[in-house]
Design an enzyme around this catalytic site. Structure first.
Site, PDB file in Angstrom:
ATOM      1  N   SER A   7      -8.715   2.884  -5.841  1.00  0.00           N
ATOM      2  CA  SER A   7      -8.328   3.936  -4.856  1.00  0.00           C
ATOM      3  C   SER A   7      -6.963   3.109  -3.871  1.00  0.00           C
ATOM      4  CB  SER A   7      -8.705   3.024  -3.429  1.00  0.00           C
ATOM      5  OG  SER A   7      -8.109   2.424  -1.772  1.00  0.00           O
ATOM      6  N   LYS A  49      -2.958  11.015   3.238  1.00  0.00           N
ATOM      7  CA  LYS A  49      -4.294  10.056   2.677  1.00  0.00           C
ATOM      8  C   LYS A  49      -4.658  10.362   1.410  1.00  0.00           C
ATOM      9  CE  LYS A  49      -6.745  11.591   6.766  1.00  0.00           C
ATOM     10  NZ  LYS A  49      -8.230  12.654   6.932  1.00  0.00           N
ATOM     11  N   GLY A  50      -4.561   9.083   0.566  1.00  0.00           N
ATOM     12  CA  GLY A  50      -4.782   9.002  -0.561  1.00  0.00           C
ATOM     13  C   GLY A  50      -3.814   9.318  -1.279  1.00  0.00           C
ATOM     14  N   VAL A  51      -2.550   8.693  -0.367  1.00  0.00           N
ATOM     15  CA  VAL A  51      -1.331   8.781  -1.041  1.00  0.00           C
ATOM     16  C   VAL A  51      -0.573   6.600  -1.179  1.00  0.00           C
ATOM     17  CG1 VAL A  51       1.504   9.214  -1.489  1.00  0.00           C
ATOM     18  CG2 VAL A  51      -0.537  10.422  -1.330  1.00  0.00           C
ATOM     19  N   THR A  87     -10.377   2.433   7.377  1.00  0.00           N
ATOM     20  CA  THR A  87      -8.787   2.228   7.690  1.00  0.00           C
ATOM     21  C   THR A  87      -8.189   3.650   7.124  1.00  0.00           C
ATOM     22  OG1 THR A  87      -9.842   1.996   5.136  1.00  0.00           O
ATOM     23  CG2 THR A  87     -10.015   0.626   6.142  1.00  0.00           C
ATOM     24  N   ASP A  93     -10.299   4.707   1.760  1.00  0.00           N
ATOM     25  CA  ASP A  93     -10.573   4.326   3.354  1.00  0.00           C
ATOM     26  C   ASP A  93     -10.666   6.371   3.148  1.00  0.00           C
ATOM     27  OD1 ASP A  93      -8.993   2.290   3.274  1.00  0.00           O
ATOM     28  OD2 ASP A  93      -6.797   3.147   2.919  1.00  0.00           O
ATOM     29  N   SER A 135      -5.047   2.007  -1.621  1.00  0.00           N
ATOM     30  CA  SER A 135      -4.973   0.606  -1.124  1.00  0.00           C
ATOM     31  C   SER A 135      -5.160  -1.119  -2.234  1.00  0.00           C
ATOM     32  CB  SER A 135      -6.216   0.739  -0.107  1.00  0.00           C
ATOM     33  OG  SER A 135      -5.623  -0.848   0.673  1.00  0.00           O
ATOM     34  N   LYS A 136      -3.443  -1.569  -1.800  1.00  0.00           N
ATOM     35  CA  LYS A 136      -3.426  -2.305  -2.678  1.00  0.00           C
ATOM     36  C   LYS A 136      -4.670  -3.816  -1.616  1.00  0.00           C
ATOM     37  CE  LYS A 136       0.979  -1.931  -4.077  1.00  0.00           C
ATOM     38  NZ  LYS A 136       1.452  -1.041  -3.028  1.00  0.00           N
ATOM     39  N   ASN A 137      -4.763  -3.018  -0.891  1.00  0.00           N
ATOM     40  CA  ASN A 137      -5.998  -4.267   0.244  1.00  0.00           C
ATOM     41  C   ASN A 137      -7.374  -4.147   0.022  1.00  0.00           C
ATOM     42  OD1 ASN A 137      -4.068  -5.091   2.234  1.00  0.00           O
ATOM     43  ND2 ASN A 137      -3.378  -3.252   2.412  1.00  0.00           N
ATOM     44  N   GLU A 193     -14.152  11.537  -2.530  1.00  0.00           N
ATOM     45  CA  GLU A 193     -13.112  11.381  -1.947  1.00  0.00           C
ATOM     46  C   GLU A 193     -13.263  12.564  -0.460  1.00  0.00           C
ATOM     47  OE1 GLU A 193      -9.689  10.298  -1.612  1.00  0.00           O
ATOM     48  OE2 GLU A 193      -9.682   9.625  -3.575  1.00  0.00           O
TER      49      GLU A 193
END
Length: 221
Positions: free
Chosen positions: A114, A45-47, A16, A10, A116-118, A169
């Site tokens: 990432s 962000k990033g969390v 995203t 992201d 993100s699980k997506n 990042e």
């Protein structure tokens, strides 16, 4: 010479981050929490999803049961997933596809780090999956960014030490995670958001293989 590049998703590969912001803001307003503006969003962000939700609840000192917490996290993700259905190769940030091609042709390992699980779904939508040697699973690490776990896992997944890697990042939490992993961070964004003690580029078009080599050599001096 570095042996791997560890990518956040992201805000580094595509935007995203904007969808995350909209989904969190909508959820917060649904449960009567104001204050999830763009400035507050920098903290998210990033969390991880769970840690982001906790930060939002803390904003209003709101307590919820474990069951409700799980439901809220799911509601946010369902909304976010609806928003990203139309992501396509056209959404890849400038310079990123060429960088991935150049890294592969130079036999430099590529891993996704990432929260993100997506992540796998998004890479697939953008036709980028084939460029990645590994995708670190955020569900498998003990702590989310700013802890270094995801970057350590990503480096190990491609058989490289973090100290032989560069991390890309766009968030404070992510930069801290890269530093603590032992990898070399190169940020994208503004120094006022990311700090002035690392190399930062204004946008991803600056992320070229030659530039990464330059930064790496300077840091080794």
């Amino acid at each position: 010479m570095f042996k791997a590049v560890l990518f956040d998703l992201d805000g580094v590969i595509t935007d995203t981050a904007e969808y995350h912001f909209r989904a969190w803001k909508a959820l917060a307003e649904e449960i009567g929490i104001n204050g999830v503006d763009r400035q507050f969003n920098e903290q998210l962000k990033g969390v991880s999803r769970e840690d982001s939700l906790q930060k939002i609840l803390d904003l209003a000192d709101k307590k919820v049961s474990a069951e409700e917490f799980k439901e809220l996290a799911k509601r946010k993700n369902d909304n976010y997933v609806k928003m990203i259905q139309d992501v396509s190769p056209a959404d890849v940030y400038p310079g990123i596809l060429q960088l991935l091609k150049d890294l592969r042709s130079n036999k430099i390992k590529i891993a996704l780090a990432s929260a993100s699980k997506n992540g796998p779904f998004l890479l697939e939508k953008m036709n980028l999956t084939g460029y990645f040697d590994a995708i670190a699973d955020p569900a498998e690490v003990a702590a989310s960014k700013p802890a270094p776990d995801i970057f350590i896992a990503a480096a190990h997944a491609v058989g490289v030490a973090p100290s032989e890697s560069i991390g890309l990042e766009d968030s404070q939490a992510g930069i801290q995670a890269i530093k603590d992993s032992g990898a070399l961070p190169i940020g994208v964004g503004r120094p006022e958001d990311l700090g002035d003690d690392i190399v930062i580029v204004p946008d991803t078009s600056y992320y070229t293989l030659e530039f990464l080599k330059e930064v790496w050599l300077q840091k080794q001096k």
